[in-house]
Scaffold this motif. Sequence first.
Motif, PDB file in Angstrom:
ATOM      1  N   PRO A  30     -26.336  70.347  36.670  1.00 40.88           N
ATOM      2  CA  PRO A  30     -27.582  70.621  37.398  1.00 40.88           C
ATOM      3  C   PRO A  30     -28.613  71.362  36.546  1.00 40.88           C
ATOM      4  O   PRO A  30     -29.814  71.117  36.678  1.00 40.88           O
ATOM      5  CB  PRO A  30     -27.127  71.498  38.573  1.00 40.88           C
ATOM      6  CG  PRO A  30     -25.717  71.120  38.787  1.00 40.88           C
ATOM      7  CD  PRO A  30     -25.178  70.844  37.407  1.00 40.88           C
ATOM      8  N   GLY A  31     -28.155  72.235  35.658  1.00 37.19           N
ATOM      9  CA  GLY A  31     -29.079  72.934  34.783  1.00 37.19           C
ATOM     10  C   GLY A  31     -29.795  72.013  33.815  1.00 37.19           C
ATOM     11  O   GLY A  31     -30.927  72.283  33.405  1.00 37.19           O
ATOM     12  N   LYS A  32     -29.143  70.934  33.432  1.00 38.82           N
ATOM     13  CA  LYS A  32     -29.747  69.980  32.497  1.00 38.82           C
ATOM     14  C   LYS A  32     -30.599  68.913  33.190  1.00 38.82           C
ATOM     15  O   LYS A  32     -31.564  68.432  32.613  1.00 38.82           O
ATOM     16  CB  LYS A  32     -28.657  69.268  31.683  1.00 38.82           C
ATOM     17  CG  LYS A  32     -27.917  70.168  30.736  1.00 38.82           C
ATOM     18  CD  LYS A  32     -28.813  70.577  29.608  1.00 38.82           C
ATOM     19  CE  LYS A  32     -28.054  71.441  28.629  1.00 38.82           C
ATOM     20  NZ  LYS A  32     -28.895  71.919  27.554  1.00 38.82           N
ATOM     21  N   LEU A  33     -30.240  68.542  34.399  1.00 33.65           N
ATOM     22  CA  LEU A  33     -30.903  67.409  35.031  1.00 33.65           C
ATOM     23  C   LEU A  33     -31.971  67.784  36.059  1.00 33.65           C
ATOM     24  O   LEU A  33     -32.960  67.074  36.197  1.00 33.65           O
ATOM     25  CB  LEU A  33     -29.863  66.504  35.712  1.00 33.65           C
ATOM     26  CG  LEU A  33     -28.830  65.850  34.805  1.00 33.65           C
ATOM     27  CD1 LEU A  33     -27.918  64.954  35.616  1.00 33.65           C
ATOM     28  CD2 LEU A  33     -29.497  65.062  33.699  1.00 33.65           C
ATOM     29  N   THR A  42     -36.870  65.018  37.835  1.00 35.25           N
ATOM     30  CA  THR A  42     -35.425  65.043  38.100  1.00 35.25           C
ATOM     31  C   THR A  42     -34.874  63.625  38.136  1.00 35.25           C
ATOM     32  O   THR A  42     -33.819  63.346  37.548  1.00 35.25           O
ATOM     33  CB  THR A  42     -35.141  65.765  39.428  1.00 35.25           C
ATOM     34  OG1 THR A  42     -35.622  67.107  39.336  1.00 35.25           O
ATOM     35  CG2 THR A  42     -33.658  65.793  39.740  1.00 35.25           C
ATOM     36  N   ALA A  43     -35.564  62.727  38.816  1.00 35.21           N
ATOM     37  CA  ALA A  43     -35.119  61.330  38.882  1.00 35.21           C
ATOM     38  C   ALA A  43     -35.109  60.692  37.495  1.00 35.21           C
ATOM     39  O   ALA A  43     -34.171  59.955  37.153  1.00 35.21           O
ATOM     40  CB  ALA A  43     -36.011  60.539  39.823  1.00 35.21           C
ATOM     41  N   ASN A  44     -36.112  60.987  36.691  1.00 37.23           N
ATOM     42  CA  ASN A  44     -36.148  60.448  35.322  1.00 37.23           C
ATOM     43  C   ASN A  44     -35.000  61.006  34.485  1.00 37.23           C
ATOM     44  O   ASN A  44     -34.401  60.285  33.683  1.00 37.23           O
ATOM     45  CB  ASN A  44     -37.487  60.755  34.657  1.00 37.23           C
ATOM     46  CG  ASN A  44     -38.604  59.907  35.211  1.00 37.23           C
ATOM     47  OD1 ASN A  44     -38.371  58.812  35.695  1.00 37.23           O
ATOM     48  ND2 ASN A  44     -39.820  60.429  35.165  1.00 37.23           N
ATOM     49  N   ASN A  45     -34.673  62.296  34.651  1.00 38.24           N
ATOM     50  CA  ASN A  45     -33.542  62.882  33.926  1.00 38.24           C
ATOM     51  C   ASN A  45     -32.224  62.225  34.333  1.00 38.24           C
ATOM     52  O   ASN A  45     -31.370  61.964  33.488  1.00 38.24           O
ATOM     53  CB  ASN A  45     -33.467  64.388  34.176  1.00 38.24           C
ATOM     54  CG  ASN A  45     -34.501  65.154  33.411  1.00 38.24           C
ATOM     55  OD1 ASN A  45     -35.100  64.645  32.475  1.00 38.24           O
ATOM     56  ND2 ASN A  45     -34.725  66.393  33.809  1.00 38.24           N
ATOM     57  N   ILE A  46     -32.072  61.977  35.625  1.00 42.43           N
ATOM     58  CA  ILE A  46     -30.839  61.334  36.102  1.00 42.43           C
ATOM     59  C   ILE A  46     -30.739  59.911  35.543  1.00 42.43           C
ATOM     60  O   ILE A  46     -29.662  59.487  35.119  1.00 42.43           O
ATOM     61  CB  ILE A  46     -30.773  61.348  37.637  1.00 42.43           C
ATOM     62  CG1 ILE A  46     -30.565  62.783  38.129  1.00 42.43           C
ATOM     63  CG2 ILE A  46     -29.665  60.446  38.150  1.00 42.43           C
ATOM     64  CD1 ILE A  46     -30.677  62.954  39.624  1.00 42.43           C
ATOM     65  N   MET A  52     -23.728  61.231  32.330  1.00 42.74           N
ATOM     66  CA  MET A  52     -23.454  62.640  32.616  1.00 42.74           C
ATOM     67  C   MET A  52     -23.500  62.889  34.123  1.00 42.74           C
ATOM     68  O   MET A  52     -22.680  63.626  34.662  1.00 42.74           O
ATOM     69  CB  MET A  52     -24.461  63.544  31.910  1.00 42.74           C
ATOM     70  CG  MET A  52     -24.184  64.998  32.158  1.00 42.74           C
ATOM     71  SD  MET A  52     -25.148  66.237  31.266  1.00 42.74           S
ATOM     72  CE  MET A  52     -26.669  65.508  30.885  1.00 42.74           C
ATOM     73  N   PHE A  53     -24.438  62.263  34.814  1.00 44.10           N
ATOM     74  CA  PHE A  53     -24.547  62.412  36.262  1.00 44.10           C
ATOM     75  C   PHE A  53     -23.301  61.867  36.960  1.00 44.10           C
ATOM     76  O   PHE A  53     -22.758  62.503  37.863  1.00 44.10           O
ATOM     77  CB  PHE A  53     -25.804  61.700  36.759  1.00 44.10           C
ATOM     78  CG  PHE A  53     -26.077  61.877  38.219  1.00 44.10           C
ATOM     79  CD1 PHE A  53     -26.427  63.114  38.729  1.00 44.10           C
ATOM     80  CD2 PHE A  53     -25.985  60.795  39.083  1.00 44.10           C
ATOM     81  CE1 PHE A  53     -26.682  63.273  40.083  1.00 44.10           C
ATOM     82  CE2 PHE A  53     -26.227  60.943  40.426  1.00 44.10           C
ATOM     83  CZ  PHE A  53     -26.587  62.190  40.936  1.00 44.10           C
ATOM     84  N   ARG A  54     -22.830  60.712  36.504  1.00 44.41           N
ATOM     85  CA  ARG A  54     -21.625  60.123  37.103  1.00 44.41           C
ATOM     86  C   ARG A  54     -20.382  60.972  36.807  1.00 44.41           C
ATOM     87  O   ARG A  54     -19.517  61.131  37.666  1.00 44.41           O
ATOM     88  CB  ARG A  54     -21.421  58.697  36.601  1.00 44.41           C
ATOM     89  CG  ARG A  54     -22.416  57.733  37.164  1.00 44.41           C
ATOM     90  CD  ARG A  54     -22.231  56.348  36.574  1.00 44.41           C
ATOM     91  NE  ARG A  54     -23.273  55.454  36.992  1.00 44.41           N
ATOM     92  CZ  ARG A  54     -23.069  54.419  37.804  1.00 44.41           C
ATOM     93  NH1 ARG A  54     -21.870  54.151  38.234  1.00 44.41           N
ATOM     94  NH2 ARG A  54     -24.083  53.653  38.148  1.00 44.41           N
ATOM     95  N   LEU A  55     -20.286  61.507  35.590  1.00 47.42           N
ATOM     96  CA  LEU A  55     -19.163  62.394  35.274  1.00 47.42           C
ATOM     97  C   LEU A  55     -19.199  63.658  36.118  1.00 47.42           C
ATOM     98  O   LEU A  55     -18.155  64.195  36.498  1.00 47.42           O
ATOM     99  CB  LEU A  55     -19.169  62.749  33.786  1.00 47.42           C
ATOM    100  CG  LEU A  55     -18.698  61.668  32.838  1.00 47.42           C
ATOM    101  CD1 LEU A  55     -18.911  62.118  31.395  1.00 47.42           C
ATOM    102  CD2 LEU A  55     -17.241  61.332  33.081  1.00 47.42           C
ATOM    103  N   SER A  56     -20.386  64.131  36.411  1.00 49.02           N
ATOM    104  CA  SER A  56     -20.525  65.302  37.266  1.00 49.02           C
ATOM    105  C   SER A  56     -20.018  65.018  38.677  1.00 49.02           C
ATOM    106  O   SER A  56     -19.332  65.841  39.280  1.00 49.02           O
ATOM    107  CB  SER A  56     -21.983  65.739  37.317  1.00 49.02           C
ATOM    108  OG  SER A  56     -22.163  66.766  38.252  1.00 49.02           O
TER     109      SER A  56
END
Length: 68
Positions: A30-33, A42-46, A52-56
Amino acid sequence: MHPTKKAARIAGAIYLTMVFTAPFSLIYVPGKLIVRGDAAATANNILAHETMFRLSIFGDLIGHIIFI
């Protein structure tokens, strides 16, 4: 080794995996995205860091299963 002691060690090892999965999925990602106040960023980061989002999500799921 006594079966109770063996089961306790296995349970401890499984619980120890929460030490690695929980901080990754609850603090690091969450700190990175997430960009406060800017949903588009936020949507562009995801989208840029989809793996990374899926691993989270997977790490969060594993952490909750272990906790239960």
